[in-house]
Design an enzyme around this catalytic site. Structure first.
Site, PDB file in Angstrom:
ATOM      1  N   HIS A 156      -3.642  -3.934  21.158  1.00 23.56           N
ATOM      2  CA  HIS A 156      -3.402  -4.704  19.923  1.00 23.56           C
ATOM      3  C   HIS A 156      -3.174  -3.790  18.712  1.00 23.56           C
ATOM      4  CE1 HIS A 156      -5.114  -8.237  22.126  1.00 23.56           C
ATOM      5  NE2 HIS A 156      -5.876  -7.290  22.644  1.00 23.56           N
ATOM      6  N   SER A 277      16.008  11.577   2.662  1.00 23.01           N
ATOM      7  CA  SER A 277      16.454  10.415   1.898  1.00 23.01           C
ATOM      8  C   SER A 277      17.364  10.891   0.767  1.00 23.01           C
ATOM      9  CB  SER A 277      15.232   9.697   1.313  1.00 23.01           C
ATOM     10  OG  SER A 277      15.592   8.962   0.163  1.00 23.01           O
ATOM     11  N   LYS A 283      10.938  12.634   1.260  1.00 21.63           N
ATOM     12  CA  LYS A 283      10.977  11.955   2.556  1.00 21.63           C
ATOM     13  C   LYS A 283      11.435  12.829   3.718  1.00 21.63           C
ATOM     14  CE  LYS A 283      10.243   8.255   3.433  1.00 21.63           C
ATOM     15  NZ  LYS A 283      10.971   6.982   3.329  1.00 21.63           N
ATOM     16  N   GLU A 290      14.261   6.018  15.412  1.00 21.74           N
ATOM     17  CA  GLU A 290      14.625   4.675  14.942  1.00 21.74           C
ATOM     18  C   GLU A 290      15.939   4.213  15.546  1.00 21.74           C
ATOM     19  OE1 GLU A 290      13.488   4.014  10.504  1.00 21.74           O
ATOM     20  OE2 GLU A 290      13.899   6.138  10.775  1.00 21.74           O
TER      21      GLU A 290
END
Ligand code: ARG
Length: 457
Positions: A156, A277, A283, A290
């Site tokens: 979970h 970024s 970043k 992804e």
């Protein structure tokens, strides 16, 4: 441009129809298989005395020349000739004349395209199987670098029980093992010869399909000509194997994304495999992971798209089926590139062993060990669970960890607790005590690493 099927037509095909019906823009990548199939077909036609031997020899020679022209980029594909089959056949006739017009004897594009797609998928499947194996090898190598590193195991997405990092990584090696087996199983059904089914009913000419199968390395010959030209199960199976493999890659990618957050802080991916970024200078983003996750949806889409394409088709071949190829090509390309980049990225991941071990200790992750301690003292498990739950509640209210409890405190919950209880509460003890087959104890994990090393050698 005169069409090979032009005999019964008096008018020229409309240009927009040519543009709409062509598949050469994408099926040209089947050229190698189309030529391989045609060479086998011509060889069989000559052996059976259906075409003269010298014509077959000219056909084979011509096809080989065409192959080298395509291979070196000198060949011009013509959209007016619809597809790869007609482009190559027309080029052959241009090259060798009358003999070339005998090649399409006892053959249709319906069985030809099914053949090409099977030859293509057979190659791709073998390639993919070996790429998956490469990825598994890398996973096992990473395990070898962290043989005793402990991390929090999750259910979970909540800390559950401490496990070895290697155990967690080997879970992926298992998934990829099933993928490899699934693809290998599917080869049995790809590896069936459709050629000789012709348009859909077979032929009156004395062909030898088993000989063609032998020449092309097919295990079986399709035994129903109608099924042979209308079946795309093998492509669906490929897409389904690819979808499952992508799902596994996507779950691994998702963990890399999650683990590389400041919040988790379990890994850092190298600069070489992350991107920045355009506005936020601080970043460092896990874009490769992804994109693997993102591309997975597209592969599922390809599976669903071919299922939907097939579901309403009456037997046998229908032109709709030309639309099968973009889905299949895209899935194969996507899976291969994701397998490759995942394999390249994994060694670029630094696992933060200190943080893993520190967090593995949090969240009362050895509570189950405490309950199992009581079971060893003769307490029924349900009761042990209840007692341990109360202990955890007490710890939460006292802002304490399980290990900092006094024996006296523990004994107020059950008289079964003795001095030896503390040996069950450490993270390392917890991990090494889980020696059940397939459990996370280092001794067990070591066996599994050895098993994989053997499997992958
Ligand atoms: N380009 C077609 C396809 O990919 C080849 C078969 C066409 N057959 C036909 N009778 N029009 O499916």
């Amino acid at each position: 441009m005169k069409k090979p099927w032009g005999g019964r037509f008096t008018e020229k095909t409309s240009e927009i129809v040519e543009a709409f019906t062509e598949s050469i823009s994408y099926d040209r990548r089947l050229w190698r298989y189309d030529i391989e199939g045609s060479i086998a077909h011509a060889t069989m036609l000559a052996k059976q005395g259906i075409i003269p031997r010298k014509d077959a020899a000219a056909i084979v020679r011509g096809l080989k020349e065409i192959a080298s022209e395509i291979g070196s980029g000198r060949f011009r594909f013509n959209p007016a000739l619809e597809d790869v089959h007609m482009n190559i056949e027309a080029a052959l006739v241009r090259k060798i004349g009358a003999a070339g017009r005998r090649l399409h004897t006892a053959r249709s594009r319906n069985d030809q395209v099914a053949l090409d797609l099977r030859l293509y998928l057979r190659d791709e499947t073998e390639h993919i199987i070996s790429s998956i194996k490469g990825l598994q090898k890398t996973l096992v190598k990473v395990c070898g670098r962290y043989p005793r590193t402990i991390m929090p195991g999750y259910t979970h997405t909540q800390r559950a029980q401490p496990v070895l990092l290697a155990h967690h990584l080997l879970a992926y090696a298992e998934m990829f093992q099933r993928d490899r087996e699934r693809f290998a199983d599917s080869l049995a059904r790809i590896n069936v010869l459709p050629l000789g089914a012709c348009a859909m009913a077979g032929t009156s000419l004395p062909i030898d399909r088993h000989y063609v199968a032998k020449l092309l390395g097919f295990r079986l010959v399709a035994s129903n000509s109608i099924d042979a030209v209308s079946d795309r199960d093998f492509a669906l199976e490929f897409l389904s194997c690819a979808s499952i493999a992508m799902m596994h890659l996507s779950r691994l990618a998702e963990e890399l994304v999650l683990w590389s957050t400041e919040e988790f802080g379990l890994i850092e991916i190298s600069d070489r495999y992350t991107t920045g970024s355009s506005i936020m200078p601080q970043k460092k983003n896990p874009d490769v992971a992804e994109l693997i996750r993102g591309k997975t949806g597209k592969v599922y889409g390809n599976l669903v798209s071919l299922l939907a394409l097939m579901k309403g088709l009456p037997l046998s071949y229908n032109r709709d089926m030309q639309e099968d190829k973009p889905s299949v090509f895209d899935a194969a390309d996507t899976l291969k590139s994701c397998l490759n980049i995942m394999q390249a990225m994994l060694p670029e991941v630094r696992f933060n062993a200190d943080r893993m071990e520190a967090t593995a200790d949090k969240g009362y992750s050895t509570a189950t060990d405490l309950a199992e301690y009581l079971v060893r003292k003769g307490v029924p498990f349900r009761e042990a669970h209840e007692i341990t739950g109360k202990v955890v509640l007490h710890c939460i209210s006292q802002k304490k960890g399980l290990q900092s409890l006094e024996l006296k405190e523990l004994r107020s919950f059950s008289s079964h607790f003795g001095k030896d209880v503390f040996a069950s509460l450490g993270v390392a003890q917890s991990v090494s005590s889980r020696r059940s087959y397939g459990g996370t104890a280092p001794a067990e994990v070591k066996k599994q690493i050895a098993r994989f090393r053997k499997l992958l050698s």
